[in-house]
Write an enzyme that holds these catalytic residues in place. Sequence first.
Site, PDB file in Angstrom:
ATOM      1  N   ASP A 363     -13.535  73.466  46.094  1.00 50.04           N
ATOM      2  CA  ASP A 363     -13.661  73.211  44.656  1.00 50.04           C
ATOM      3  C   ASP A 363     -14.040  71.746  44.458  1.00 50.04           C
ATOM      4  O   ASP A 363     -13.382  70.846  44.997  1.00 50.04           O
ATOM      5  CB  ASP A 363     -12.337  73.507  43.952  1.00 50.04           C
ATOM      6  CG  ASP A 363     -12.444  73.342  42.445  1.00 50.04           C
ATOM      7  OD1 ASP A 363     -12.900  74.308  41.783  1.00 50.04           O
ATOM      8  OD2 ASP A 363     -12.095  72.257  41.950  1.00 50.04           O
ATOM      9  N   LEU A 364     -15.145  71.519  43.735  1.00 47.84           N
ATOM     10  CA  LEU A 364     -15.600  70.149  43.501  1.00 47.84           C
ATOM     11  C   LEU A 364     -14.639  69.440  42.550  1.00 47.84           C
ATOM     12  O   LEU A 364     -14.155  70.046  41.573  1.00 47.84           O
ATOM     13  CB  LEU A 364     -17.014  70.140  42.917  1.00 47.84           C
ATOM     14  CG  LEU A 364     -18.107  70.804  43.785  1.00 47.84           C
ATOM     15  CD1 LEU A 364     -19.469  70.622  43.121  1.00 47.84           C
ATOM     16  CD2 LEU A 364     -18.124  70.251  45.199  1.00 47.84           C
ATOM     17  N   ASP A 406     -18.018  75.580  40.027  1.00 50.72           N
ATOM     18  CA  ASP A 406     -18.089  74.605  41.119  1.00 50.72           C
ATOM     19  C   ASP A 406     -17.249  75.053  42.315  1.00 50.72           C
ATOM     20  O   ASP A 406     -16.816  74.236  43.120  1.00 50.72           O
ATOM     21  CB  ASP A 406     -17.612  73.236  40.623  1.00 50.72           C
ATOM     22  CG  ASP A 406     -16.176  73.281  40.114  1.00 50.72           C
ATOM     23  OD1 ASP A 406     -15.695  74.406  39.836  1.00 50.72           O
ATOM     24  OD2 ASP A 406     -15.548  72.219  40.024  1.00 50.72           O
TER      25      ASP A 406
END
Length: 493
Positions: A363-364, A406
């Site tokens: 996960d960004l 994301d």
Amino acid sequence: MERTPYDANSRSSSHRALILVPALTVFVLAVLWITILLRLHVEKAAVMHDTRVAARTLADALETHTLKTIHDVDEIALLVKYGYESSPQTFDLTRYQRYGLISADTALQVTLAGADGRVIASTIPFSGAVDLSDRAHFRIHRQRADAGLFISQPVIGRISKQWSVQATRRINRADGSFGGVVIVSEDPAYLTDGFYNSAALGDHGMIAVLSGRGFMLSRRAGDAPSKTGDVMPTSYMTFRKTGVDDFADPLDHVERIVASRQLDRYGLTVVAGLSVDEALDDYFRMRRVYVTMATVISVLLAGLSAWITSLIGKLLKGKDALRRLSQTDRLTGLPNRGQIMDLLDEAVAAPGSAGKVAAIFIDLDNFKDLNDTFGHQCGDEILVTVAARLRGTVEARAIAGRLGGDEFLLVIRAEGAHGVAEQIVGDVLAALAMPLGGRLAVGVVTASLGTSVLEAGDTSRELIRKADLAMYQAKARGQSCRSQTKSDGAIAA
């Protein structure tokens, strides 16, 4: 996009579908041609069998005709012989002729020769002394009292001046000594011309009467006149045994099916032959029709097969394109949520997968803030760049997919999945730590990673849940962190 096992199976199925129509076409054409060739073989064998039967029938008929001709000639010879032996002083040959005892249709000429070989009487007028003592048919009777009916080689008659076969009988005096010969001259051509039937023999049929002493009494082929007195070719010697043979005639080079019959009593062989090409004429026409028909059908089937194969190819390409669209994230080119989850389900369902499957949840960090600050176009470019780095980093070790937004998921299938996952996590963090560069306003993007290794009894959903928990634990500790679930489900910092 990475090639998945599903892609390989799909490509294999498409390949089989493309091969199926041409293979079926080849099979149908093979059956068609084999059937036609077998049919032609059977038809040819039947024609050849019928031709052999016809040749035997003609040989039997020619044998009967020849025996009857010789019998008629012998009857005349015996009639004249016994008449002369009964009263040699008063015997009148012209009276026999006048009463019709000597038929012009049967005998060309009847002649009496005395013991010295000089002609005593003949049905054809002659003048002067005619000496026949040097003739083979005279000498044989002078030397042998038991010679019976002797049939000579065709010769030019010294009275008739025509080709003739001399059938002779010995004349005995009252004391049994040699008293001369009765000579019945027969036109050799009558042996074949009197029998030849173009309806039965065709345009290239052949009949012949051969002597066992190596000469031909008469031979006729087709519409050509009968020939007599010719030297018999060596290959004709094979006719001395009764049978049916395929024979290439050296005299006219026509291939024939020939049947022969032996007339042992007279030392003769009769031969009847039918042209092979003529016998197969109807078969050749039928073969041309069959081959033409099969060729046309083959061309049509091949063309139809090519057209159908082309259509199937286009349909399969369209199907593959649709499948790729349905399985691929359009922005990043990675497998989408549905595809990556299917691949994970497949890996988990494999026998003995515990400890050999791992999931890495990515996960960004602060991606929503980046989107809000720099705009969605910048956010999309960041996602594309991250996807490319993930793809390049994992290579063949894992499959990278985008879950949405994301979030990304890496699926690992390998012996010692725990160690491989640890190595990939380090490589991914190193790759993401590199500046984004280009037109992007953001220098570096960070991410939180959570890793989970499949344990016995786990499902794919449980594996994702553990990786997700590990990722959130890492995110709670700060940017560019990673975390891994232990076997008891606890989170390690």
